[in-house]
Design an enzyme around this catalytic site. Structure first.
Site, short mmCIF file in Angstrom:
data_model
loop_
_atom_site.label_atom_id
_atom_site.label_comp_id
_atom_site.label_asym_id
_atom_site.label_seq_id
_atom_site.Cartn_x
_atom_site.Cartn_y
_atom_site.Cartn_z
N HIS A 22 8.52 -31.21 24.76
CA HIS A 22 9.94 -31.46 24.52
C HIS A 22 10.49 -30.49 23.48
CE1 HIS A 22 13.27 -33.76 22.49
NE2 HIS A 22 13.67 -33.69 23.75
N ASP A 66 16.54 -30.69 28.25
CA ASP A 66 16.66 -31.53 27.07
C ASP A 66 17.99 -32.29 27.07
OD1 ASP A 66 16.51 -32.67 24.51
OD2 ASP A 66 15.72 -30.84 23.61
N TYR A 116 17.94 -12.66 21.10
CA TYR A 116 16.64 -12.01 20.88
C TYR A 116 15.80 -12.80 19.87
CZ TYR A 116 18.18 -7.70 23.27
OH TYR A 116 18.61 -6.78 24.18
#
Length: 145
Positions: A22, A66, A116
């Site tokens: 998770h 999620d 990034y």
């Protein structure tokens, strides 16, 4: 071979998706993304012969997003002053709405260099052969209920 699993999901990728917990993140990177340097502290899966959209579609068939965050999917923002078109984003939106009951509102955007930095912390990066520009997409894993 397994029944009900999209054929594009290799044994290596399935293993990684299962290992993730998770809130772990997964990056599906376009062909220009520096996957090897960004993923040097994680797992890089090479899938150069495949496009990002086809992988996203297959992954979302088995990967819960999620539900504890508003934007479990994030795209790399276009740099200011860059005139690049991003039609793949609409393709992503169509795919996401097939599998996510919250619809396209789960898709956010992250500034390029912040993307990034988040990618460096990702559990895994899938390096695709996607030719579309700004086709990088980050998914945050949820729980299976």
């Amino acid at each position: 071979m397994l029944k009900g699993i999209p054929k594009i999901l290799s044994p290596e990728l399935l293993k990684v998706l299962c290992e993730m917990g998770h809130s772990d993140t997964l990056v599906i990177a376009d062909g220009n993304f520096p996957a090897e340097s960004m993923g040097k502290n994680g797992i890089v899966i090479r899938m150069d012969g495949h496009g990002a959209a086809e992988l996203l579609d297959a992954i979302l068939q088995v990967f819960p997003l999620d539900t504890y965050v508003n934007k479990p999917i994030n795209l790399m923002e276009v740099m200011p002053g860059d005139t690049v078109e991003t039609p793949i984003w609409k393709t992503y939106e169509n795919i996401v709405t097939k599998y996510e009951e919250r619809g396209s509102q789960v898709i956010g955007h992250i500034e390029r260099f912040a993307f990034y930095e988040e990618a460096k912390k990702a559990y895994a990066i899938i390096a695709t052969g996607e030719a579309a520009l700004y086709a990088n997409i980050m998914l945050q894993k949820g729980v299976v209920v």
